[in-house]
Motif scaffolding. Structure first.
Motif, PDB file in Angstrom:
ATOM      1  N   GLU B 189       0.850  -1.198   0.000  1.00  0.00           N
ATOM      2  CA  GLU B 189       0.000   0.000   0.000  1.00  0.00           C
ATOM      3  C   GLU B 189       0.882   1.242   0.000  1.00  0.00           C
ATOM      4  OE1 GLU B 189      -2.296  -0.459   3.463  1.00  0.00           O
ATOM      5  OE2 GLU B 189      -3.732  -1.843   2.545  1.00  0.00           O
ATOM      6  N   PRO B 190       0.298   2.382  -0.343  1.00  0.00           N
ATOM      7  CA  PRO B 190       1.080   3.617  -0.262  1.00  0.00           C
ATOM      8  C   PRO B 190       1.657   3.779   1.138  1.00  0.00           C
ATOM      9  CG  PRO B 190      -0.986   4.034  -1.362  1.00  0.00           C
ATOM     10  CD  PRO B 190      -1.049   2.620  -0.883  1.00  0.00           C
ATOM     11  N   LEU B 191       2.862   4.352   1.211  1.00  0.00           N
ATOM     12  CA  LEU B 191       3.560   4.443   2.491  1.00  0.00           C
ATOM     13  C   LEU B 191       2.807   5.332   3.483  1.00  0.00           C
ATOM     14  CD1 LEU B 191       6.113   3.424   3.845  1.00  0.00           C
ATOM     15  CD2 LEU B 191       7.254   5.514   3.119  1.00  0.00           C
ATOM     16  N   LEU B 192       2.322   6.482   3.010  1.00  0.00           N
ATOM     17  CA  LEU B 192       1.629   7.404   3.908  1.00  0.00           C
ATOM     18  C   LEU B 192       0.334   7.874   3.263  1.00  0.00           C
ATOM     19  CD1 LEU B 192       4.597   9.660   5.059  1.00  0.00           C
ATOM     20  CD2 LEU B 192       3.345   8.041   6.468  1.00  0.00           C
ATOM     21  N   PRO B 193      -0.677   8.120   4.070  1.00  0.00           N
ATOM     22  CA  PRO B 193      -1.929   8.643   3.506  1.00  0.00           C
ATOM     23  C   PRO B 193      -1.744  10.076   3.014  1.00  0.00           C
ATOM     24  CG  PRO B 193      -2.026   8.632   5.892  1.00  0.00           C
ATOM     25  CD  PRO B 193      -0.751   7.947   5.519  1.00  0.00           C
ATOM     26  N   PRO B 194      -2.440  10.445   1.929  1.00  0.00           N
ATOM     27  CA  PRO B 194      -2.223  11.767   1.341  1.00  0.00           C
ATOM     28  C   PRO B 194      -2.991  12.868   2.047  1.00  0.00           C
ATOM     29  CG  PRO B 194      -3.829  10.600   0.066  1.00  0.00           C
ATOM     30  CD  PRO B 194      -3.425   9.659   1.163  1.00  0.00           C
ATOM     31  N   GLY B 195      -3.620  12.574   3.154  1.00  0.00           N
ATOM     32  CA  GLY B 195      -4.302  13.663   3.831  1.00  0.00           C
ATOM     33  C   GLY B 195      -5.388  13.172   4.745  1.00  0.00           C
ATOM     34  N   GLN B 196      -6.177  14.070   5.231  1.00  0.00           N
ATOM     35  CA  GLN B 196      -7.261  13.866   6.179  1.00  0.00           C
ATOM     36  C   GLN B 196      -6.728  13.448   7.534  1.00  0.00           C
ATOM     37  OE1 GLN B 196     -10.070  11.296   4.174  1.00  0.00           O
ATOM     38  NE2 GLN B 196     -11.143  13.128   3.495  1.00  0.00           N
ATOM     39  N   MET B 197      -7.490  13.823   8.552  1.00  0.00           N
ATOM     40  CA  MET B 197      -7.129  13.377   9.887  1.00  0.00           C
ATOM     41  C   MET B 197      -7.529  11.923  10.001  1.00  0.00           C
ATOM     42  SD  MET B 197      -8.112  16.302  12.580  1.00  0.00           S
ATOM     43  CE  MET B 197      -8.020  15.372  14.096  1.00  0.00           C
ATOM     44  N   SER B 198      -6.948  11.215  10.960  1.00  0.00           N
ATOM     45  CA  SER B 198      -7.307   9.817  11.146  1.00  0.00           C
ATOM     46  C   SER B 198      -8.789   9.707  11.497  1.00  0.00           C
ATOM     47  CB  SER B 198      -6.447   9.237  12.263  1.00  0.00           C
ATOM     48  OG  SER B 198      -6.342  10.189  13.296  1.00  0.00           O
ATOM     49  N   GLY B 199      -9.350   8.532  11.255  1.00  0.00           N
ATOM     50  CA  GLY B 199     -10.775   8.330  11.487  1.00  0.00           C
ATOM     51  C   GLY B 199     -11.106   8.239  12.968  1.00  0.00           C
ATOM     52  N   ASN B 201     -11.548   6.672  16.630  1.00  0.00           N
ATOM     53  CA  ASN B 201     -10.756   5.735  17.419  1.00  0.00           C
ATOM     54  C   ASN B 201      -9.517   5.238  16.691  1.00  0.00           C
ATOM     55  OD1 ASN B 201     -12.679   5.826  19.506  1.00  0.00           O
ATOM     56  ND2 ASN B 201     -13.949   4.379  18.365  1.00  0.00           N
ATOM     57  N   PRO B 202      -8.669   6.130  16.268  1.00  0.00           N
ATOM     58  CA  PRO B 202      -7.510   5.696  15.496  1.00  0.00           C
ATOM     59  C   PRO B 202      -6.460   5.085  16.411  1.00  0.00           C
ATOM     60  CG  PRO B 202      -7.411   8.043  15.882  1.00  0.00           C
ATOM     61  CD  PRO B 202      -8.648   7.567  16.564  1.00  0.00           C
ATOM     62  N   SER B 203      -5.660   4.196  15.851  1.00  0.00           N
ATOM     63  CA  SER B 203      -4.511   3.710  16.598  1.00  0.00           C
ATOM     64  C   SER B 203      -3.454   4.809  16.581  1.00  0.00           C
ATOM     65  CB  SER B 203      -3.959   2.447  15.944  1.00  0.00           C
ATOM     66  OG  SER B 203      -3.479   2.770  14.663  1.00  0.00           O
ATOM     67  N   LEU B 204      -2.478   4.675  17.467  1.00  0.00           N
ATOM     68  CA  LEU B 204      -1.436   5.696  17.544  1.00  0.00           C
ATOM     69  C   LEU B 204      -0.710   5.803  16.203  1.00  0.00           C
ATOM     70  CD1 LEU B 204       0.049   7.684  19.401  1.00  0.00           C
ATOM     71  CD2 LEU B 204       1.679   5.869  19.881  1.00  0.00           C
ATOM     72  N   MET B 205      -0.395   4.629  15.613  1.00  0.00           N
ATOM     73  CA  MET B 205       0.314   4.605  14.335  1.00  0.00           C
ATOM     74  C   MET B 205      -0.482   5.357  13.263  1.00  0.00           C
ATOM     75  SD  MET B 205       3.241   3.530  14.117  1.00  0.00           S
ATOM     76  CE  MET B 205       3.371   3.389  12.340  1.00  0.00           C
ATOM     77  N   ASP B 206      -1.794   5.112  13.284  1.00  0.00           N
ATOM     78  CA  ASP B 206      -2.669   5.733  12.288  1.00  0.00           C
ATOM     79  C   ASP B 206      -2.638   7.255  12.431  1.00  0.00           C
ATOM     80  OD1 ASP B 206      -4.484   5.534  10.190  1.00  0.00           O
ATOM     81  OD2 ASP B 206      -6.158   5.880  11.569  1.00  0.00           O
ATOM     82  N   SER B 207      -2.760   7.722  13.694  1.00  0.00           N
ATOM     83  CA  SER B 207      -2.746   9.175  13.904  1.00  0.00           C
ATOM     84  C   SER B 207      -1.430   9.764  13.423  1.00  0.00           C
ATOM     85  CB  SER B 207      -2.888   9.520  15.387  1.00  0.00           C
ATOM     86  OG  SER B 207      -3.903   8.770  15.966  1.00  0.00           O
ATOM     87  N   ILE B 208      -0.338   9.068  13.771  1.00  0.00           N
ATOM     88  CA  ILE B 208       0.970   9.609  13.397  1.00  0.00           C
ATOM     89  C   ILE B 208       1.123   9.633  11.879  1.00  0.00           C
ATOM     90  CG2 ILE B 208       3.457   9.216  13.516  1.00  0.00           C
ATOM     91  CD1 ILE B 208       3.089   8.221  16.327  1.00  0.00           C
ATOM     92  N   SER B 209       0.696   8.542  11.223  1.00  0.00           N
ATOM     93  CA  SER B 209       0.910   8.493   9.777  1.00  0.00           C
ATOM     94  C   SER B 209       0.109   9.590   9.066  1.00  0.00           C
ATOM     95  CB  SER B 209       0.549   7.117   9.226  1.00  0.00           C
ATOM     96  OG  SER B 209      -0.843   6.929   9.285  1.00  0.00           O
ATOM     97  N   HIS B 210      -1.045   9.954   9.631  1.00  0.00           N
ATOM     98  CA  HIS B 210      -1.800  11.047   9.011  1.00  0.00           C
ATOM     99  C   HIS B 210      -1.168  12.408   9.275  1.00  0.00           C
ATOM    100  CE1 HIS B 210      -5.043   8.117   8.405  1.00  0.00           C
ATOM    101  NE2 HIS B 210      -5.439   8.930   7.465  1.00  0.00           N
ATOM    102  N   LEU B 211      -0.371  12.463  10.365  1.00  0.00           N
ATOM    103  CA  LEU B 211       0.231  13.753  10.729  1.00  0.00           C
ATOM    104  C   LEU B 211       1.488  14.062   9.926  1.00  0.00           C
ATOM    105  CD1 LEU B 211       0.169  14.077  14.615  1.00  0.00           C
ATOM    106  CD2 LEU B 211      -0.598  15.778  12.978  1.00  0.00           C
ATOM    107  N   ILE B 212       2.226  12.998   9.532  1.00  0.00           N
ATOM    108  CA  ILE B 212       3.591  13.217   9.038  1.00  0.00           C
ATOM    109  C   ILE B 212       3.649  14.233   7.897  1.00  0.00           C
ATOM    110  CG2 ILE B 212       5.582  12.126   7.941  1.00  0.00           C
ATOM    111  CD1 ILE B 212       4.955   9.615   9.491  1.00  0.00           C
ATOM    112  N   LEU B 213       2.867  14.021   6.836  1.00  0.00           N
ATOM    113  CA  LEU B 213       3.005  14.897   5.671  1.00  0.00           C
ATOM    114  C   LEU B 213       2.616  16.351   5.957  1.00  0.00           C
ATOM    115  CD1 LEU B 213       2.055  12.658   2.628  1.00  0.00           C
ATOM    116  CD2 LEU B 213       4.263  13.146   3.647  1.00  0.00           C
ATOM    117  N   PRO B 214       1.433  16.600   6.562  1.00  0.00           N
ATOM    118  CA  PRO B 214       1.134  18.019   6.840  1.00  0.00           C
ATOM    119  C   PRO B 214       2.135  18.663   7.786  1.00  0.00           C
ATOM    120  CG  PRO B 214      -0.685  16.588   7.541  1.00  0.00           C
ATOM    121  CD  PRO B 214       0.288  15.731   6.830  1.00  0.00           C
ATOM    122  N   VAL B 215       2.613  17.910   8.774  1.00  0.00           N
ATOM    123  CA  VAL B 215       3.570  18.504   9.716  1.00  0.00           C
ATOM    124  C   VAL B 215       4.880  18.834   9.008  1.00  0.00           C
ATOM    125  CG1 VAL B 215       5.039  17.986  11.693  1.00  0.00           C
ATOM    126  CG2 VAL B 215       2.598  17.559  11.833  1.00  0.00           C
TER     127      VAL B 215
END
Lengths: 314, 345
Positions: B189-199, B201-215
């Motif tokens: 799968e793509p390494l990182l999601p291209p946007g949006q906040m995590s859905g 009850n996200p897992s920690l990994m999920d929240s972080i992966s959504h944060l990386i690109l905008p941050v």
């Protein structure tokens, strides 16, 4: 050492008036010692030359050619083609005309607003000064990009002479009217010190009018920082236009600008990345070159900093 | 100091008052007036528009409208049906009592809309700013201590480049690299999601992966800008006599740089950061738009597209208040941290 020697000047220390006369030459010489600034000047000059020569391109910047859409970079289309099959390089060059023009006009407008306000506030002082400075403060405390969006969104709905919908002038005006404050502060600060100088008193004693003193005697001495700031503002204005057009509030297609080319790319760049890469490179190159020019000018107008840098000043 | 702060607070009120007039005039002089964008899509019937106009007090002259926008009109009687007799009391409380009106788009109170998006922007911007500082401070110190070294050259060039990259372009490039090109080696799968906040009850990994690109997108410009600033701030301090004294007394170079010099070099940084605090409220419009981040910037963008004037006005006024107060905070912090600075009472 008598005073006379100092006035006449010695070969090592040229007469102050002689160095005055050659002020522009001195600044230019110091500017040439700044390698980054020379690089910036060359790159920016090339960018302007390329956009001026855009008509040399064999392709049209607006006529669509659907069979050739989304072609990758090739010898025929150096930067590939876009969603309508138009040569991207051609569009970028014509877009550069718009983007650079918006930058230049916006800076001119903010100079035309900021310099007189600063000059009047600094020269006359008192009530007038505090009113003008409160207005400056008010403009400075607005969130810059947000107001820009608001103004552009409002002006997008009007169609009056001079402010045609999303025209180059309208967009430049919106950017310019929100970025004059640095100029007025700079000029005011310079006027506050310069107006107390003996030569200004002398001019006044000789009967020079306020206008003549402001324009002829004080302003020329405040021009250094203003030029430096104007250069940096040019880069800022280019990036503002790009951001505004990217959001759809700036220059509207089919007229290309670097910002709306990126905005168009947004739909397709996942599959056709070159659409997003090339216009951005142009914005990046123009801003970094302008910033280096500004840095060089700053050093050139501030000789002590420059001397410190090359180690001649101890 | 107290007198100084009090005086500045009074100035703040005056300035906000001035701004509210400017903004109010701007929006009301817009073609069609503030109601022109009301109820997008469904055009108002003329008689409906008349009723709304009277309810909002738009039939009154502008100065009166401004007053009721500022302090409300619930203490006046409003003539809703236009027969010349005031028959109902006004419904607006005015922005001074926290009534910024209703969003044209969602018909919900503007402050509720802002309250919903505000936490998302604080979340994104505070992480971005924190990360930027964590990276910028060491870079700035090192390039000052080793002025004109290879590291300094690279850091300075990087800083120039970082300030010249348009953040929205950087965002697109990062999406191309981390979403299109780079793949997760295990799942494909793509390494990182291209946007949006995590859905939800996200897992920690999920929240972080959504944060990386905008941050990353937001932090680069700040790193470039802060590191350059820290470098010049350190360069001003390093040749000072008190550091020579410290060295003469046998303090190690490490001690001199990181304890004695850094403490003073950071003073201007504190003010700089204080001045950037308003972004924590307004967010970054372009970044939030690219990464579909449900924050203040995106809210403002949507409001601008639909000319949702009450929402635009509210964000601008609150944003301006943030800016003015941050300026005051910066000045006060500066005076507190640097004993050489004293404001005249």
């Amino acid at each position: 050492m008598s005073d006379l020697a100092a006035i006449k000047g010695t070969p090592e220390y040229p007469h102050p008036l002689e160095s005055q006369v050659n002020l522009v030459g001195n600044v230019w010489r110091r500017f040439l010692r700044h390698k980054g600034a020379i690089g910036g000047l060359v790159v920016f000059g090339l960018l302007i030359a390329l956009t001026v020569l855009a008509f040399v391109s064999p392709y049209s910047p607006t006529a669509s050619n659907l069979p050739e859409r989304f072609e990758g970079p090739s010898t025929a289309h150096w930067f590939g083609t876009d969603a309508l099959g138009i040569d991207l390089l051609t569009r970028i060059l014509y877009g550069g005309r718009i983007s650079l023009a918006v930058g230049g006009i916006a800076v001119a407008i903010s100079l035309l607003i900021g310099v007189p306000i600063g000059a009047i506030a600094g020269y006359y002082g008192g009530k007038l000064d505090s009113i003008l400075m409160r207005i400056t403060d008010a403009f400075l405390s607005l969130p810059p990009f947000l107001v820009l969006i608001l103004l552009a969104a409002i002006l997008r709905e009007v169609d009056i002479p001079l402010f045609q919908r999303s025209s180059v002038f309208t967009i430049s005006f919106v950017i310019g009217i929100l970025s004059w404050m640095t100029f007025s502060r700079l000029v005011r600060a310079a006027f506050l010190t310069l107006r107390e100088m003996d030569y200004v008193n002398a001019a006044r004693a000789l009967g020079a009018s306020d206008l003549r003193i402001i324009l002829g005697h004080i302003l020329p001495n405040a021009v250094g920082p203003v030029i430096v700031e104007a250069t940096l503002q040019l880069g800022y204005a280019i990036i503002q236009e790009a951001g505004l057009s990217f959001l759809g509030f700036g220059i509207q297609p089919p007229t290309p600008s670097w910002g709306n080319l990126l905005s168009d790319a947004q739909e397709h760049f996942i599959k056709y990345p070159w659409l997003a890469v090339f216009p951005g490179i142009m914005i990046f190159l123009s801003i970094i070159s302008v910033n280096y020019i500004g840095d060089g000018l700053r050093d050139a107008f501030d000789p002590y900093k420059m001397l410190e840098k090359v180690g001649e000043y101890t | 100091m107290t007198t100084y702060i009090a005086r500045r607070l009074v100035q703040t009120v005056v300035l906000l008052f001035l701004l509210s007039i400017i903004l109010f005039a701007l929006v009301n002089l817009a073609p069609g007036g503030p109601l022109s964008a009301y109820g997008q899509g469904r055009r108002l019937r003329p008689e409906q528009a008349e009723i709304l106009k009277r309810q909002f007090g738009l039939d009154k002259p502008l100065p009166l409208q401004y007053v009721s926008w500022l302090i409300g009109n619930d203490w006046t009687r409003v003539d809703t049906n236009g027969d010349g007799v005031a028959d109902a009391s006004g419904s607006r409380l005015g922005i001074l009592r926290g009534d910024f009106g209703f969003s044209y788009r969602t018909r919900k109170p503007v402050l509720d809309e802002i309250g919903q998006r505000f936490p998302n922007t604080i979340y994104l911007m505070s992480i971005t700013m924190g990360l930027a500082l964590l990276i910028a401070i060491p870079i700035g110190i090192l390039s000052a201590v080793k002025q004109y070294s290879v590291f300094d050259f690279i850091a300075t060039t990087f800083s120039f480049a970082g300030q010249a990259i348009p953040e929205f372009w950087l965002g697109l490039l990062l999406i191309i690299i981390f979403y299109v090109w780079l793949r997760n080696p295990f799942t494909g799968e793509p390494l990182l999601p291209p946007g949006q906040m995590s859905g939800d009850n996200p897992s920690l990994m999920d929240s972080i992966s959504h944060l990386i690109l905008p941050v990353l997108t937001g932090a680069l410009g700040w790193v470039a800008w802060y590191s350059r600033f820290i470098r010049s701030s350190m360069l001003e301090i390093l040749p000072l006599d008190y550091l020579r004294t410290a060295r003469a007394k046998g303090a190690s170079e490490r001690m001199v740089v990181y304890k004695h010099a850094l403490r003073n070099a950071l003073i201007p940084i504190v003010t700089l950061v204080a001045l950037d605090l308003p972004y924590i409220f307004t967010g970054a419009v372009l970044i939030e738009t690219i990464f579909a981040w449900p924050g203040m910037g995106r809210l403002y963008y949507q409001a601008a597209v639909e000319r949702d004037y009450p929402l635009l006005m509210a964000v601008l006024i609150i944003g301006a208040a943030f800016i003015i107060l941050s300026n005051l905070l910066a000045d006060v912090l500066y005076a507190m941290l640097d004993p050489r600075v004293r404001y005249s009472e």
